[in-house]
Motif scaffolding. Structure first.
Motif, short mmCIF file in Angstrom:
data_model
loop_
_atom_site.label_atom_id
_atom_site.label_comp_id
_atom_site.label_asym_id
_atom_site.label_seq_id
_atom_site.Cartn_x
_atom_site.Cartn_y
_atom_site.Cartn_z
N ASP A 534 -1.58 1.86 -1.80
CA ASP A 534 -0.02 2.02 -1.90
C ASP A 534 0.09 1.68 -3.68
OD1 ASP A 534 2.94 0.96 -2.00
OD2 ASP A 534 2.67 2.49 -0.41
N LYS A 535 1.20 2.71 -4.11
CA LYS A 535 1.48 2.47 -5.40
C LYS A 535 2.19 1.36 -5.75
CE LYS A 535 1.48 7.37 -6.57
NZ LYS A 535 0.56 8.08 -5.71
N SER A 536 2.82 0.49 -5.08
CA SER A 536 3.63 -0.34 -5.21
C SER A 536 2.75 -1.46 -5.50
CB SER A 536 4.74 -0.86 -3.97
OG SER A 536 3.98 -1.22 -2.87
N ILE A 537 1.37 -1.72 -4.85
CA ILE A 537 0.42 -2.79 -5.28
C ILE A 537 -0.02 -2.79 -6.41
CG2 ILE A 537 -1.39 -3.70 -4.42
CD1 ILE A 537 0.66 -4.00 -2.46
N LYS A 538 0.11 -3.99 -7.27
CA LYS A 538 -0.58 -4.20 -8.60
C LYS A 538 -1.93 -4.81 -8.24
CE LYS A 538 4.08 -4.71 -10.52
NZ LYS A 538 5.09 -5.57 -11.20
N PHE A 539 -2.74 -4.41 -8.99
CA PHE A 539 -4.35 -5.19 -8.71
C PHE A 539 -4.81 -5.25 -10.29
CE2 PHE A 539 -5.34 -0.85 -8.61
CZ PHE A 539 -6.20 -0.52 -9.15
N SER A 546 -15.74 -10.19 -10.46
CA SER A 546 -15.68 -11.04 -9.53
C SER A 546 -14.58 -11.80 -9.19
CB SER A 546 -16.79 -12.40 -10.19
OG SER A 546 -15.96 -12.89 -11.32
N ILE A 547 -13.49 -11.41 -9.90
CA ILE A 547 -12.03 -11.87 -9.35
C ILE A 547 -11.21 -10.80 -9.33
CG2 ILE A 547 -10.20 -13.29 -10.02
CD1 ILE A 547 -12.07 -15.19 -11.64
N LEU A 548 -10.38 -10.58 -8.06
CA LEU A 548 -9.57 -9.55 -8.02
C LEU A 548 -8.26 -10.39 -7.66
CD1 LEU A 548 -8.66 -6.59 -7.17
CD2 LEU A 548 -9.47 -6.86 -5.10
N VAL A 549 -7.11 -9.76 -8.28
CA VAL A 549 -5.94 -10.35 -8.08
C VAL A 549 -5.03 -9.16 -7.44
CG1 VAL A 549 -3.81 -11.36 -9.04
CG2 VAL A 549 -6.04 -11.85 -9.90
N MET A 550 -4.23 -9.03 -6.47
CA MET A 550 -3.47 -8.21 -5.94
C MET A 550 -2.00 -8.74 -5.74
SD MET A 550 -6.13 -6.75 -3.02
CE MET A 550 -5.58 -4.99 -3.24
N GLU A 551 -0.98 -7.81 -5.89
CA GLU A 551 0.47 -8.30 -6.05
C GLU A 551 1.26 -7.32 -5.36
OE1 GLU A 551 3.56 -11.00 -8.62
OE2 GLU A 551 1.78 -10.25 -9.30
N GLY A 552 2.23 -7.51 -4.55
CA GLY A 552 3.06 -6.92 -3.92
C GLY A 552 4.26 -7.45 -3.51
N GLU A 553 5.29 -6.77 -2.95
CA GLU A 553 6.49 -7.27 -2.38
C GLU A 553 6.57 -7.06 -0.84
OE1 GLU A 553 9.75 -5.37 -4.35
OE2 GLU A 553 9.17 -6.47 -6.35
N ASP A 554 6.10 -5.93 -0.48
CA ASP A 554 6.06 -5.56 0.93
C ASP A 554 4.78 -6.15 1.64
OD1 ASP A 554 7.20 -3.70 3.29
OD2 ASP A 554 5.14 -3.18 3.29
N LEU A 555 5.04 -6.95 2.74
CA LEU A 555 3.85 -7.84 3.45
C LEU A 555 2.79 -6.65 3.97
CD1 LEU A 555 2.91 -10.19 4.32
CD2 LEU A 555 4.20 -10.27 6.35
N GLU A 556 3.30 -5.77 4.56
CA GLU A 556 2.43 -4.62 5.30
C GLU A 556 1.75 -4.08 4.16
OE1 GLU A 556 1.59 -4.21 8.26
OE2 GLU A 556 2.87 -6.01 8.88
N ASN A 557 2.20 -3.83 3.06
CA ASN A 557 1.26 -3.09 1.97
C ASN A 557 0.27 -4.04 1.46
OD1 ASN A 557 2.77 -0.61 2.13
ND2 ASN A 557 4.06 -1.19 0.44
N ILE A 558 0.73 -5.34 1.39
CA ILE A 558 -0.34 -6.42 0.87
C ILE A 558 -1.40 -6.54 1.90
CG2 ILE A 558 -0.56 -8.95 0.80
CD1 ILE A 558 0.02 -7.67 -1.78
N ASN A 559 -0.88 -6.32 3.56
CA ASN A 559 -1.95 -6.68 4.41
C ASN A 559 -3.08 -5.41 4.31
OD1 ASN A 559 -1.39 -8.81 5.39
ND2 ASN A 559 0.07 -7.98 6.98
N ALA A 560 -2.61 -4.17 3.97
CA ALA A 560 -3.42 -2.85 3.85
C ALA A 560 -4.47 -2.89 2.64
CB ALA A 560 -2.60 -1.53 4.10
N ALA A 561 -3.77 -3.54 1.77
CA ALA A 561 -4.55 -3.75 0.50
C ALA A 561 -5.72 -4.77 0.66
CB ALA A 561 -3.69 -4.16 -0.68
N VAL A 562 -5.63 -5.88 0.98
CA VAL A 562 -6.39 -6.85 1.39
C VAL A 562 -7.53 -6.25 2.10
CG1 VAL A 562 -6.75 -9.08 2.19
CG2 VAL A 562 -4.97 -8.86 0.71
N ARG A 563 -7.15 -5.35 3.28
CA ARG A 563 -8.17 -4.95 4.16
C ARG A 563 -9.37 -3.96 3.35
NH1 ARG A 563 -3.64 -3.49 7.57
NH2 ARG A 563 -3.12 -5.36 8.88
#
Length: 926
Positions: A534-539, A546-563
């Motif tokens: 999703d375009k709203s996810i910043k990574f 070796s380090i990945l940082v992901m940030e977002g406002e919508d919980l479902e989008n964060i869940n989808a990104a982490v998967r």
């Protein structure tokens, strides 16, 4: 009466003095005993001594009827007395006693009449306690309730008391949980806490037993039960993840958390920030990297040629590293450990002589803080005077966690005050982790790269150039050589740490692209299907991924990104073992002071052991050629029928329950990094024979070659097919074949710097003086009978490229071989008959010239079983035609003798040892 008065006056005259005692006494009595220990001891003195009675002590009197003590005279003459308890003393009833004591002398007679009294002394008695009571808990049982998922500082407090009177025995010094394997702990004050987060689903209630000790180490006679109830509650945190993820080598990118989601228990969140960290510091040099030799890696990454490896693997040709301590762990990663006592001198023949204004120094280094307040310099690389003086021409050293590069120019190069020392202060230098350091020198500018990131020096100091002299210099690794200004030349400024891949390249500097390639990790984190994120996810990835940082406002989008977070290892044969994962999450709530806390989670990626390849070299084991072929300009191609294949054993699902079946062989394709052609027996004689390889054979490939009297080494990371093509073009020349009957060579190949090696393929080469050429097929090309080759129908086609109609059946091969054998017998019989008629002529011709060509009139038929199998027909040729056809197989680049073609020639050098595959890298010329 008058006599009585006179007698009294007489005794009064004798008893002139009253007894004397101390003004105060301190005593100690242990309860349940009767003897008091006084300090000072109870002793009364009388100056009338030694007059009988008048100088003797008759009694000690205690004033204070409530005091349960009495004083007795032990020795009237010496005045010694003792204080005793009239009964047992109990500390719990009274801890201290104070009373008055007086001494009486005996006066005028045994009864003490008309005796005198001493002054009154104060006695203070302290009753020592005996640990007679055990601790007792105030409550018969304790009970508490906690909510799952939390760590409590104190769930409840238990308390025990002790009836003893003294602090030592009445205070409780320790509590202990006697129930084993419980997630609880208790402190000295009786506070019980949980040591891990409790789960209602796992256990709803805990009952533990607690005991207590007083400070005299007396334990409570009875433990107290404590019951803790677990209350269920919604647990904020990540759910639906596995603690272990298995990674099969060669499977590409694998999702780590395909079903994971964040549970917030309905709390409103404004943003979520998740950090995934892959911890690989324990793998190799910081992560999984290619473990090819430094030269092979540089060629693979497109680095400039001409670098010198100062820390190669020990061998007869590179023996200066033999005395160093190596830490060759798994995966053939060559590491040298320095503990402040080892160093190596680089031979003069290896040292780059012409360092210009441009050169590069590169190394892997692992270093920690130096012991001591004032740490000494720790030298990685040093070029100093060999004798007479102690000048450092250039050096690389660590001092107080600062990296310093020293470069002193000669007066012949510059005659002004110029930059000489370049200092860098970085955390990486002393963090005890592996880092890749590259120093690019474009004098007067010096740039440092650490793990591909550029750093400018924080301090540059100037100095005068060095005066020219005729003193030789010495290049050393691990310390600096002090050859002058000392009584005995020695090493100094030793290095403490680990080094690997130390190289120096004169004349050129490396580009950022090459540097990044040389230190690049082959494993890291990845995002699967990045385009669907999703375009709203910043990574954001760090450079090593070796380090990945992901940030977002919508919980479902964060869940989808982490998967979508995945692990990838691009090595065909990765280093097996555990890689740890750490996931931390921070959340923000809408304008609330308190917000939920998401616990960190830890997982592991288990990289499974890759299937070990079996590299097999196959081809002709014996090669016989006429002497004229060895004298020809092209020489004799040694390995024209060479084939290199690699197979792995795969588990067969149908044979799991059969213990004696080895599995299924499957052909795989991978790279090689070197192949060595070793001369067996006596080394080559440069004035008579040599191995040759046309320069054109290496064009367009990541390969290079070195040549010596011991043999030839072809190295570089390239495909097996490219190695085949090059090795097939290695020729053997002998200008005096009449003195040679047989030469033997051994060919071995390697992948990953010796981690996987091939079989030893031996080739016997003989010169035909009076018999025809013969060939023997190495049957290793055929798979063993107990192995089953699957999944590669083109395997036989690869082994015999001239096949156009697929792989022949087993019956066809047997028939062809039989026909070939029959034809050979017939031809041999015809030839022997013909030879009998021509014997005298032949003997005469042989006496004139042992190397004469074959008589054209003689019938010579050479049958190649391979060609029979391929074409299904028999060909009859004389020897000259056969040799011409073999020469036709060689490319025009091989047979061209023009001035534009320069061969890899055998130089006339002698090696100290004939053992091992020792290649002199300096003998190559193009």
């Amino acid at each position: 009466a008058r006599d009585t008065v006179l007698l009294a006056q007489h005794f009064e005259t004798l008893n002139k003095h009253k007894p004397w005692i101390e003004t105060s006494y301190h005593g100690v009595i242990t309860e349940n005993t009767d003897i008091v220990l006084l300090d000072p001891p109870l002793v009364a003195l009388d100056k009338d001594a030694p007059i009988p009675y008048a100088g003797e002590i008759c009694a000690f009197n205690i004033h204070g009827l409530e005091a349960p003590f009495e004083a007795v005279v032990l020795n009237g003459t010496s005045g010694e007395g003792q204080l005793r308890a009239r009964g047992l003393v109990d500390c719990e009833l009274q801890k201290e006693y104070t009373f008055i004591i007086q001494a009486h002398d005996c006066g005028s007679g045994p009864g003490g009449t008309e005796g005198k009294k001493s002054h009154k002394a104060v006695v203070h008695i302290q009753v020592n306690d005996v640990n007679e009571f055990a601790p007792v808990f105030r409550e018969p049982q304790y009970r508490a309730a906690v909510t799952e998922g939390k760590i409590y500082d104190s769930i409840l407090q238990v308390e025990a008391t002790d009836q003893d009177c003294s602090p030592q025995y009445s205070q409780i010094c320790n509590y202990q949980i006697t129930t084993t394997n419980t997630p609880f702990a208790i402190d000295r004050n009786g506070n019980i806490r949980n040591t891990e987060k409790l789960s209602y689903d796992r256990q709803q209630q805990y009952e533990i037993q607690v005991t207590a000790w007083d400070c005299g180490q007396k334990r409570a006679l009875h433990s107290v039960p404590v019951r803790i109830d677990i209350k269920p509650v919604c647990k904020p945190g990540w759910q639906g993840w596995n603690k272990r993820v298995d990674y099969e080598p060669g499977t590409g990118s694998k999702q780590l958390f395909p079903k994971m989601h964040l549970e917030t228990c309905g709390g409103p969140l404004s943003s979520v920030r998740t950090t995934v960290e892959l911890q690989t510091s324990h793998i190799g040099k910081g992560c999984d990297r290619e473990t090819y030799s430094e030269k092979s890696l540089q060629k693979l990454c497109g680095a400039s040629s001409g670098s010198t490896d100062l820390l190669p693997a020990p061998s007869a040709a590179t023996n200066w590293t033999a005395s160093l301590v190596t830490d060759s762990g798994r995966d053939s990663d060559l590491i040298f450990r320095f503990d402040g006592r080892q160093a190596a001198k680089i031979p003069d023949r290896v040292v780059p002589q012409n360092l210009t204004d441009q050169f590069t120094i590169a190394t892997w280094m692992k270093h920690g803080p130096s012991p001591g307040l004032r740490a000494e310099k720790e030298t990685l690389l040093c070029n100093s005077d060999k004798t007479e003086m102690n000048r450092h021409h250039y050096s690389l050293y660590v001092h107080n966690c600062r990296l310093v590069f020293l470069l002193r120019r000669d007066f012949t190069q510059v005659d002004t005050f110029r930059p000489a020392e370049f200092h860098w202060k970085l955390e990486q230098i002393c963090d005890k982790e592996w880092h890749y350091y590259v120093i690019n020198v474009e004098f007067p500018v010096v740039t440092l790269y650490v793990d591909g990131v550029t750093y400018d020096p924080y301090l540059v100091t100037d100095d005068w150039p060095i005066h020219p002299s005729q003193i030789d210099v010495q290049l050393t690794v691990g310390a600096c050589w002090q050859g002058g200004e000392v009584t005995k030349p020695r090493f100094t400024q030793y290095f403490r740490g680990s080094l690997s891949g130390l190289t120096i390249r004169p004349g050129k500097i490396e580009s950022q692209k090459v540097i990044s390639c040389l230190q690049a990790c082959k494993e890291g984190l990845d995002i699967n299907s990045l385009e669907s994120l999703d375009k709203s996810i910043k990574f954001h990835f760090n450079p090593a991924q070796s380090i990945l940082v992901m940030e977002g406002e919508d919980l479902e989008n964060i869940n989808a990104a982490v998967r979508k977070v995945s692990y990838i290892n691009s090595r065909q044969f990765p280093t097996p073992g555990i890689r740890r994962l750490h996931i931390s999450t921070a959340v923000q709530c809408f304008g609330e002071d308190t917000c939920i806390t998401i616990p960190d989670i830890d997982a592991v990626v288990m990289v499974l052991q890759p299937s070990e390849p079996r590299i097999t070299i196959a081809g002709l084991e014996r090669l016989s050629r006429p002497a004229s072929d060895f004298r020809a300009a092209a020489g004799v191609a040694l390995f024209q029928d060479l084939h290199i294949i690699s197979t792995v054993t795969r588990a067969d699902a149908t044979t799991h329950h059969t213990a004696h079946r080895p599995g299924v062989l499957e052909e795989i394709i991978h790279n090689l990094d070197y192949c060595d052609i070793l001369v067996l027996g006596e080394e080559l004689r440069p004035e008579q024979e040599s191995l040759q390889l046309h320069r054109s054979a290496l064009l367009g490939k990541h390969l290079d070659a070195t040549n010596s009297t011991s043999g030839m080494s072809i190295y570089g990371v390239d495909s097996m097919s490219n190695y085949e093509q090059v090795i097939r073009q290695v020729h053997y020349l002998n200008w005096q074949p009449s003195q040679l009957t047989e030469r033997r060579f051994r060919l071995t190949c390697s992948e990953l710097n010796g981690r996987y090696t091939s079989n030893e393929f031996n080739l016997e080469v003989s010169v035909l003086h009076s018999s025809e050429a013969g060939e023997h097929v190495n049957h290793m090309v055929a798979p063993p009978q107990y192995m089953q080759v699957v999944h590669h129908p083109s395997m036989m086609h690869d082994l015999y490229p001239s096949h156009s109609s697929g792989v022949p059946s087993a019956a066809t091969v047997v028939i062809v071989m039989c026909i070939a054998a029959l034809v050979a017998v017939v031809v041999l019989g015809i030839y022997r008959i013909h030879l009998t008629h021509q014997q005298e002529v032949k003997l005469a011709e042989t006496a004139k010239d042992t190397d004469v060509a074959w008589d054209d009139s003689a019938l010579t038929i050479t049958v190649n079983p391979m060609e029979v199998g391929e074409d299904g027909e028999e060909e009859e040729e004389d020897d000259e035609e056969e040799e011409e056809e073999e020469d036709d197989d060689i490319t025009s680049a091989e047979s061209d003798d023009s001035e534009e073609e320069v061969d890899v020639q055998l130089h006339r050098i002698q090696h100290p040892s004939k053992k091992g595959q020792n290649w002199d890298k300096k003998t190559i010329s193009y």
